[in-house]
Design an enzyme around this catalytic site. Structure first.
Site, PDB file in Angstrom:
ATOM      1  N   ASN A  23      37.353  31.873  34.836  1.00 16.37           N
ATOM      2  CA  ASN A  23      37.597  30.548  34.236  1.00 16.37           C
ATOM      3  C   ASN A  23      36.317  29.767  33.923  1.00 16.37           C
ATOM      4  OD1 ASN A  23      37.213  30.242  37.015  1.00 16.37           O
ATOM      5  ND2 ASN A  23      38.337  28.328  37.046  1.00 16.37           N
TER       6      ASN A  23
ATOM      7  N   GLY B 259      38.420  33.209  43.531  1.00 18.45           N
ATOM      8  CA  GLY B 259      39.482  33.821  42.732  1.00 18.45           C
ATOM      9  C   GLY B 259      40.842  33.454  43.286  1.00 18.45           C
TER      10      GLY B 259
ATOM     11  N   THR C 158      44.304  37.828  45.960  1.00 17.51           N
ATOM     12  CA  THR C 158      43.114  38.686  46.049  1.00 17.51           C
ATOM     13  C   THR C 158      42.308  38.311  47.293  1.00 17.51           C
ATOM     14  OG1 THR C 158      43.064  38.554  43.636  1.00 17.51           O
ATOM     15  CG2 THR C 158      41.212  39.653  44.676  1.00 17.51           C
TER      16      THR C 158
ATOM     17  N   GLU D   4      36.956  31.053  48.173  1.00 14.37           N
ATOM     18  CA  GLU D   4      37.355  29.852  47.423  1.00 14.37           C
ATOM     19  C   GLU D   4      38.513  30.261  46.530  1.00 14.37           C
ATOM     20  OE1 GLU D   4      34.037  27.875  45.628  1.00 14.37           O
ATOM     21  OE2 GLU D   4      33.211  27.488  47.603  1.00 14.37           O
TER      22      GLU D   4
ATOM     23  N   CYS E  99      40.274  25.422  38.949  1.00 12.97           N
ATOM     24  CA  CYS E  99      40.981  25.374  40.228  1.00 12.97           C
ATOM     25  C   CYS E  99      41.180  23.935  40.710  1.00 12.97           C
ATOM     26  CB  CYS E  99      40.211  26.167  41.271  1.00 12.97           C
ATOM     27  SG  CYS E  99      38.498  25.644  41.393  1.00 12.97           S
TER      28      CYS E  99
ATOM     29  N   GLU F 270      31.098  26.124  50.524  1.00 10.88           N
ATOM     30  CA  GLU F 270      29.831  26.397  49.856  1.00 10.88           C
ATOM     31  C   GLU F 270      29.301  25.059  49.351  1.00 10.88           C
ATOM     32  OE1 GLU F 270      30.044  29.785  47.209  1.00 10.88           O
ATOM     33  OE2 GLU F 270      30.940  31.027  48.757  1.00 10.88           O
TER      34      GLU F 270
HETATM   35  P1  NDP Z   1      41.414  37.100  40.693  1.00 12.87           P
HETATM   36  O1  NDP Z   1      41.641  36.901  42.136  1.00 12.87           O
HETATM   37  O2  NDP Z   1      42.335  37.969  39.938  1.00 12.87           O
HETATM   38  O3  NDP Z   1      39.964  37.697  40.436  1.00 12.87           O
HETATM   39  C1  NDP Z   1      38.769  37.100  40.889  1.00 12.87           C
HETATM   40  C2  NDP Z   1      37.684  38.161  40.953  1.00 12.87           C
HETATM   41  O4  NDP Z   1      38.028  39.111  41.961  1.00 12.87           O
HETATM   42  C3  NDP Z   1      37.526  38.957  39.668  1.00 12.87           C
HETATM   43  O5  NDP Z   1      36.173  39.307  39.493  1.00 12.87           O
HETATM   44  C4  NDP Z   1      38.399  40.149  39.949  1.00 12.87           C
HETATM   45  O6  NDP Z   1      38.085  41.234  39.132  1.00 12.87           O
HETATM   46  C5  NDP Z   1      38.059  40.400  41.405  1.00 12.87           C
HETATM   47  N1  NDP Z   1      39.009  41.228  42.125  1.00 12.87           N
HETATM   48  C6  NDP Z   1      40.325  41.469  41.862  1.00 12.87           C
HETATM   49  N2  NDP Z   1      40.832  42.352  42.759  1.00 12.87           N
HETATM   50  C7  NDP Z   1      39.828  42.684  43.605  1.00 12.87           C
HETATM   51  C8  NDP Z   1      39.705  43.548  44.729  1.00 12.87           C
HETATM   52  N3  NDP Z   1      40.710  44.306  45.155  1.00 12.87           N
HETATM   53  N4  NDP Z   1      38.525  43.621  45.365  1.00 12.87           N
HETATM   54  C9  NDP Z   1      37.479  42.888  44.949  1.00 12.87           C
HETATM   55  N5  NDP Z   1      37.508  42.076  43.878  1.00 12.87           N
HETATM   56  C10 NDP Z   1      38.665  41.962  43.210  1.00 12.87           C
HETATM   57  O7  NDP Z   1      41.332  35.657  40.051  1.00 12.87           O
HETATM   58  P2  NDP Z   1      41.172  35.287  38.527  1.00 12.87           P
HETATM   59  O8  NDP Z   1      39.979  35.974  37.941  1.00 12.87           O
HETATM   60  O9  NDP Z   1      42.497  35.473  37.873  1.00 12.87           O
HETATM   61  O10 NDP Z   1      40.794  33.745  38.616  1.00 12.87           O
HETATM   62  C11 NDP Z   1      41.734  32.743  38.717  1.00 12.87           C
HETATM   63  C12 NDP Z   1      41.893  32.298  40.151  1.00 12.87           C
HETATM   64  O11 NDP Z   1      40.656  31.853  40.675  1.00 12.87           O
HETATM   65  C13 NDP Z   1      42.839  31.140  40.286  1.00 12.87           C
HETATM   66  O12 NDP Z   1      43.723  31.352  41.350  1.00 12.87           O
HETATM   67  C14 NDP Z   1      41.917  29.977  40.639  1.00 12.87           C
HETATM   68  O13 NDP Z   1      42.511  28.953  41.364  1.00 12.87           O
HETATM   69  C15 NDP Z   1      40.853  30.647  41.404  1.00 12.87           C
HETATM   70  N6  NDP Z   1      39.655  29.812  41.404  1.00 12.87           N
HETATM   71  C16 NDP Z   1      39.300  29.169  42.563  1.00 12.87           C
HETATM   72  C17 NDP Z   1      38.220  28.319  42.586  1.00 12.87           C
HETATM   73  C18 NDP Z   1      37.787  27.642  43.845  1.00 12.87           C
HETATM   74  O14 NDP Z   1      36.639  27.220  43.901  1.00 12.87           O
HETATM   75  N7  NDP Z   1      38.621  27.507  44.857  1.00 12.87           N
HETATM   76  C19 NDP Z   1      37.434  28.057  41.375  1.00 12.87           C
HETATM   77  C20 NDP Z   1      37.897  28.796  40.231  1.00 12.87           C
HETATM   78  C21 NDP Z   1      38.976  29.639  40.254  1.00 12.87           C
HETATM   79  P3  NDP Z   1      38.922  41.426  37.759  1.00 12.87           P
HETATM   80  O15 NDP Z   1      38.814  40.205  36.965  1.00 12.87           O
HETATM   81  O16 NDP Z   1      38.232  42.557  37.153  1.00 12.87           O
HETATM   82  O17 NDP Z   1      40.333  41.749  38.186  1.00 12.87           O
END
Ligand code: NDP
Length: 480
Positions: free
Chosen positions: A151, A227, A231, A249, A283, A461
């Site tokens: 994002n 993320g 995950t 986070e 987020c 963080e």
């Molecule tokens: P995901 O959890 O799908 O992915 C986040 C990252 O983790 C990506 O690089 C993804 O790779 C990777 N990933 C996925 N599966 C695994 C695994 N098994 N092992 C290690 N890494 C893995 O989230 P999104 O990318 O869809 O992002 C959106 C989410 O992020 C929302 O829920 C949002 O709220 C959260 N978010 C939280 C923030 C915070 O500060 N609290 C800030 C911004 C977003 P790939 O993309 O290749 O699947």
């Protein structure tokens, strides 16, 4: 066609896996690049490079480390146009947003932590009566893993990498495979800045292949992850038996609480931003709007009028307010949530549909959407949608709204609009969230702790919290 490469041991390399993924442009739905889907072997190589670089980088004088990180910050700023354009094409966000927020913030992350490390000190305690003195050493952990979402691609990637490097660690990092381009451009910037080989390694690929190899690697001692909550739970489960240090986070379902005594026009303008900036894919967006019943009808009508004026268009245009949703599958997920909300009795006050932008008919566009709900217990108020969708609900009392605000599994952020100082403080104290804004939204100071409670994550963080996470404390007690 753009061919992205891994950055390992200071070199730009094709993946050993020889597997590539298509890279889509959300604004027109076309494939415009290819990204490696790196294997465990690629991650192992990245680890070996990082491990070899660690003894020297961790012993590099702070001033020199600081100088290198500042050089990276300068180069990000010098390349702002290229980086902003790349981010906008890759993610679908308006270029104006990438240029004014994402890229400047990536530079600030490096600049801030370059300086912060020179001010980071540890405690010392004199144990009175025992004739002893304690001092605490804070040493880098070694090789750490940084995994970030799509994002705010470069913004969140550097939010982790910068403090990790500043603290003397070497890094194996993976951006989301959905938005890999600015991380690739960062590799080139690091080479130009003279970052020593192996200090930062960027491996591209899917979460369940490349990401999985990072979190499973027994010698990568800490993982900083931003993320989704699902995950995050998977990472925690995988990392726990290896006792890795974790900072997670995760998702949010943040309340935006509006009292009648607020500064109305400031609240209205900010609520437009907190609802729809970056297509609602932040987020911290306030996706549940609770309005005191005495101003509910007025707010509803004014909010709809303003949302109607938001322009959904190609992200490269200066007047675009809302660009494209990041991917086809994400667009479908958001539209499904809206459909479910209607089936559950939610009333669509505005939007709800996919949009066709002339000339870019295959792009992933949708209307900003407002849904009126009758209960906080419906799916759309309980689950994170992560799109340009907000719900509205009236409330009568402070207690009632507090219960609804806290009545979700998440606890990332909250916004409170009131000119009653006592109420602002009272509610801030009781809201279950890691971050509370009163009469503002997303006003960030990089010195402050950042993170969530409940299903929004563990650890903090930002500022010295990030430097504490990326270091290991060792206490030494000397009896004199
Ligand atoms: P995901 O959890 O799908 O992915 C986040 C990252 O983790 C990506 O690089 C993804 O790779 C990777 N990933 C996925 N599966 C695994 C695994 N098994 N092992 C290690 N890494 C893995 O989230 P999104 O990318 O869809 O992002 C959106 C989410 O992020 C929302 O829920 C949002 O709220 C959260 N978010 C939280 C923030 C915070 O500060 N609290 C800030 C911004 C977003 P790939 O993309 O290749 O699947």
């Amino acid at each position: 066609m753009l061919k992205i490469k891994n950055y390992i041991n200071g070199e730009l390399l094709k993946p050993r896996s020889k597997v590539w993924l298509d890279n889509f442009c959300p604004a027109n739905g076309e494939v415009y690049g290819q990204t490696p889907n790196s294997s465990q072997e690629d991650v192992d190589n990245a680890y070996i490079a990082a491990q070899s670089a660690f003894p020297s980088w961790s012993q590099t004088p702070l001033e020199e480390r600081c100088r290198t990180l500042l050089k990276i910050a300068d180069l990000i700023e010098n390349n702002i146009d290229t980086l902003a354009e790349a981010e906008s094409i890759d993610n679908g966000k308006p270029i104006t947003l990438a240029k004014s927020v994402d890229i400047p913030r990536a530079a600030s992350n490096f600049r801030f932590f370059a300086h912060a490390i020179t001010q980071f000190s540890s405690e010392s305690h004199e144990t009175v009566g025992q004739e002893a003195i304690n001092y605490t050493l804070r040493r880098p952990i070694g090789v750490v893993g940084c995994i970030s979402p799509w994002n705010l691609p470069l913004y969140l990637f550097t939010w982790k990498i910068a403090p990790a490097l500043a603290a003397g660690n070497c890094v194996v990092a993976k951006p989301s495979e959905v938005t890999p381009v600015t991380a690739f451009l960062l590799s080139k910037i690091c080479i130009e800045a003279g970052l020593p080989k192996g200090v930062l390694n960027i491996v591209h690929g899917l979460g369940n292949t490349t990401g999985q190899a990072i979190i499973e690697h027994p010698e990568i001692k800490a993982i900083s992850f931003t993320g989704g909550t699902k995950t995050g739970a998977h990472i925690a489960k995988t990392a726990a038996p290896m006792f890795k240090k974790l900072s997670l986070e995760l998702g949010g379902k943040n309340p935006n609480i509006i009292f009648a005594d607020c500064d109305y026009s400031d609240m209205l303008n900010t609520t437009i931003r907190s609802s729809f900036t970056n297509q609602g894919q932040i987020c911290l967006c306030g996706s549940r709007i609770f309005v005191e019943d005495s101003i509910y009808e007025k707010f509803k009508s004014d909010f709809i009028q303003k949302v109607k004026l938001l322009r959904v268009d190609h992200p490269s245009k200066d007047l675009t307010d809302i660009g494209a949703i990041v991917s086809k599958s994400h667009l479908e997920k958001v539209l499904k949530y809206i459909n479910n909300a209607e089936n559950e009795g939610g009333k669509i006050l505005f939007g709800g549909q996919q949009i066709c932008v002339e000339g870019f008919e295959n792009g992933y566009y949708m209307e900003p959407t407002i849904i009126e709900v009758e209960t906080n217990n419906c799916q759309i108020n309980q689950e994170e949608v992560f799109g340009p969708v907000v719900t509205l609900m009236p409330f009568k009392t402070e207690d009632e709204v507090l219960q609804m605000a806290n009545g979700v599994k998440y606890g990332l952020s909250a916004t409170i609009w009131t000119n009653n100082l006592q109420r602002g403080i009272r509610l801030s104290n009781q809201i279950q969230a890691g971050i509370v804004w009163v009469n503002t939204w997303m006003l960030r100071d990089l010195r402050t702790p950042f993170g969530g409670v409940k299903a929004s994550g563990i650890g903090r963080e930002g500022g010295f919290e990030a430097l504490r996470f990326f270091t290991e404390a060792k206490n030494v007690c000397i009896k004199y």
